[in-house]
Write a protein that holds these residues in place. Structure first.
Motif, PDB file in Angstrom:
ATOM      1  N   PRO A  51       0.817  -1.227   0.000  1.00 57.90           N
ATOM      2  CA  PRO A  51       0.000   0.000   0.000  1.00 57.90           C
ATOM      3  C   PRO A  51       0.843   1.267   0.000  1.00 57.90           C
ATOM      4  O   PRO A  51       0.500   2.244  -0.678  1.00 57.90           O
ATOM      5  CB  PRO A  51      -0.830  -0.126   1.287  1.00 57.90           C
ATOM      6  N   LEU A  52       1.960   1.279   0.730  1.00 64.62           N
ATOM      7  CA  LEU A  52       2.809   2.466   0.727  1.00 64.62           C
ATOM      8  C   LEU A  52       3.452   2.663  -0.638  1.00 64.62           C
ATOM      9  O   LEU A  52       3.596   3.806  -1.109  1.00 64.62           O
ATOM     10  CB  LEU A  52       3.894   2.349   1.800  1.00 64.62           C
ATOM     11  N   GLY A  53       3.816   1.582  -1.298  1.00 61.88           N
ATOM     12  CA  GLY A  53       4.384   1.688  -2.636  1.00 61.88           C
ATOM     13  C   GLY A  53       3.397   2.276  -3.629  1.00 61.88           C
ATOM     14  O   GLY A  53       3.760   3.093  -4.478  1.00 61.88           O
ATOM     15  N   VAL A  54       2.139   1.858  -3.536  1.00 60.12           N
ATOM     16  CA  VAL A  54       1.107   2.410  -4.417  1.00 60.12           C
ATOM     17  C   VAL A  54       0.888   3.891  -4.108  1.00 60.12           C
ATOM     18  O   VAL A  54       0.781   4.736  -5.009  1.00 60.12           O
ATOM     19  CB  VAL A  54      -0.204   1.623  -4.268  1.00 60.12           C
ATOM     20  N   LEU A  55       0.831   4.229  -2.801  1.00 65.10           N
ATOM     21  CA  LEU A  55       0.650   5.624  -2.403  1.00 65.10           C
ATOM     22  C   LEU A  55       1.770   6.496  -2.964  1.00 65.10           C
ATOM     23  O   LEU A  55       1.523   7.627  -3.416  1.00 65.10           O
ATOM     24  CB  LEU A  55       0.619   5.729  -0.875  1.00 65.10           C
ATOM     25  N   ALA A  56       2.983   5.967  -2.967  1.00 61.65           N
ATOM     26  CA  ALA A  56       4.136   6.735  -3.447  1.00 61.65           C
ATOM     27  C   ALA A  56       4.005   7.106  -4.915  1.00 61.65           C
ATOM     28  O   ALA A  56       4.564   8.105  -5.362  1.00 61.65           O
ATOM     29  CB  ALA A  56       5.417   5.941  -3.216  1.00 61.65           C
ATOM     30  N   GLN A  57       3.269   6.290  -5.676  1.00 64.11           N
ATOM     31  CA  GLN A  57       3.094   6.595  -7.094  1.00 64.11           C
ATOM     32  C   GLN A  57       2.179   7.794  -7.313  1.00 64.11           C
ATOM     33  O   GLN A  57       2.228   8.446  -8.358  1.00 64.11           O
ATOM     34  CB  GLN A  57       2.505   5.375  -7.824  1.00 64.11           C
TER      35      GLN A  57
END
Length: 425
Positions: free
Chosen positions: A68-74
């Motif tokens: 989820p944090l990786g997706v948010l970073a996008q």
């Protein structure tokens, strides 16, 4: 020295440095309960199985939060995502300092510590985002060397817990997180390779065989690293009856090797290939873990074997993430987060296996052997899948393809040619 200057000029080194510091401090927070395991288990009189479960909770929670944090970073940028995460980590540590006073509270705190464990994919992508493909392995190795935060945790947490109480360590850790937060704010710059894609495109690697192959290998390399690093203070304390501070110092010797060699693993993979490096790593892990299981009466021998095992695990982490940007050049952050999430879940396997083995057989040998079997199975899988990898998106051995070569079939877009219509007379 000249080659290092060339590397530094090829990207934005302040961002790489900020990424390392961010990951380093977050990693230290992530393994904090493991570093204080002997103190917590003594306070609440925990069984061997309870010790293993307590250590595994932050690992599992961190793994689940990574994607989820990786997706948010996008969507908000990697720098912004990192700063949001560090702010949440500080709030979590203040909760631990003020409210944790039971075993259930420790487990709840373990879930909150998992927020810090979500930093992996964002840190590596942010740090390497400014660098060209031929330097990706080294850049990711430097950013990923932030797993040296384990050293900070096992070196400083036990003496501080002895002097001030283990709950106080949470409050002190909250204060230290202000340093990487400030450095990230002032020094880091969002890389130019920001991805603008749909959510389905972001998660496409979840539906690819290569994504799961990478993840399962990472279960051994990173799962083994975080699982052992978290459990070793408890293992040394229970197995060899050393003091709590000595258990932390012995753990530091092993984890320091793994953190330092991670950079070497990325550098070596740039030259001989990630596949070749990983093959040697998985074999070394299997051999050293088996030897550790049978060396349970020798403190010096066990410590040396753990140092060799961690060196192999660290090199394996660097090697695997040399391959990630080659396979997913346009979605490195999300692919890395997904792989990191599944791999970190493997870290929860080892402490539980060790605790259950000790509780039901009276020995830790079963836990060591279970992970050895897993490492050998991943070695076999790697040797099979690398045949296709080196025919599509990587050179022999897992090196990066040169710019003169055509785009790899595994990642290149498919182009359909349509013949022009003939006009009727």
């Amino acid at each position: 020295m000249t080659s290092f200057k060339t590397f530094a000029r090829a990207g934005h080194w302040p961002t790489l440095a900020a990424s390392f510091l961010y990951f380093d401090f977050c990693f230290a927070i992530w393994v904090l309960n493991g570093a204080m395991g002997p103190f917590i288990s003594e306070t609440y009189g925990l069984s061997a199985a309870q010790k293993g479960f307590m250590v595994s909770v932050p690992i599992l929670a961190g793994a689940l939060m990574r994607f989820p944090l990786g997706v948010l970073a996008q969507y908000i940028g990697r720098k912004n995502a990192a700063m949001v995460e560090m702010t949440l980590v500080i709030a979590a540590l203040l909760f631990g300092f003020l409210f944790v006073d039971s075993y259930d509270g420790v487990l709840a705190m373990g879930v909150l510590l998992g927020i810090a464990g979500a930093s992996f994919g964002v840190a590596l992508s942010l740090g390497s985002g400014w660098y060209p493909p031929k330097y990706k392995g080294l850049a990711m190795g430097i950013a990923g060397a932030g797993n040296s935060g384990t050293v900070l945790a096992v070196l400083f947490a036990p003496p501080l817990a002895t002097a001030y109480g283990w709950q106080t360590v949470y409050g002190l850790a909250a204060a230290t997180m202000l340093l990487p937060l400030a450095v990230m704010w002032f020094a880091a710059k969002e890389p130019p390779d920001r991805e603008h894609q749909t959510f389905r495109e972001h998660i496409s690697c979840l539906f690819e065989k290569d994504g799961w192959a990478f993840s399962l290998i990472y279960v051994v390399t990173f799962g083994g690293f975080i699982g052992l690093a978290s459990f070793l203070p408890t293992y040394f304390y229970d197995q060899f009856k050393v003091t709590k501070i000595e258990a932390g110092q012995l753990t530091m010797l092993a984890t320091l090797m793994g953190s330092a060699v991670r950079v070497l693993g990325g550098w070596l993979s740039d030259r001989i290939g990630g596949v070749n490096t990983l093959s040697g790593v998985l074999l070394a892990v299997a051999l050293t873990l088996t030897a550790c299981g049978f060396a349970g009466t020798s403190l010096a021998g066990t410590t040396l074997l753990f140092m060799l095992c961690f060196a192999a695990l660290g090199a394996g982490n660097g090697a695997l993430f040399q391959l990630v940007p080659l396979r997913w050049p346009l979605t490195t952050a999300v692919a890395g987060s997904m792989i990191g999430e599944v791999g970190a879940l493997g870290g929860g396997f080892l402490p539980n296996a060790m605790g259950l083995s000790k509780q039901f057989t009276g020995s830790y040998l079963g836990g060591f052997l279970a992970f050895t079997v897993l490492a050998l199975a991943m070695l076999l899988m790697l040797r099979i899948v690398q045949i296709r990898w080196t025919r599509t998106w990587a050179e022999k051995g897992g090196r990066a393809r040169t710019g003169a070569e055509p785009a790899p079939a595994a990642v290149a877009p498919r182009v359909t040619r349509v013949a022009p219509r003939r006009r009727r007379a």
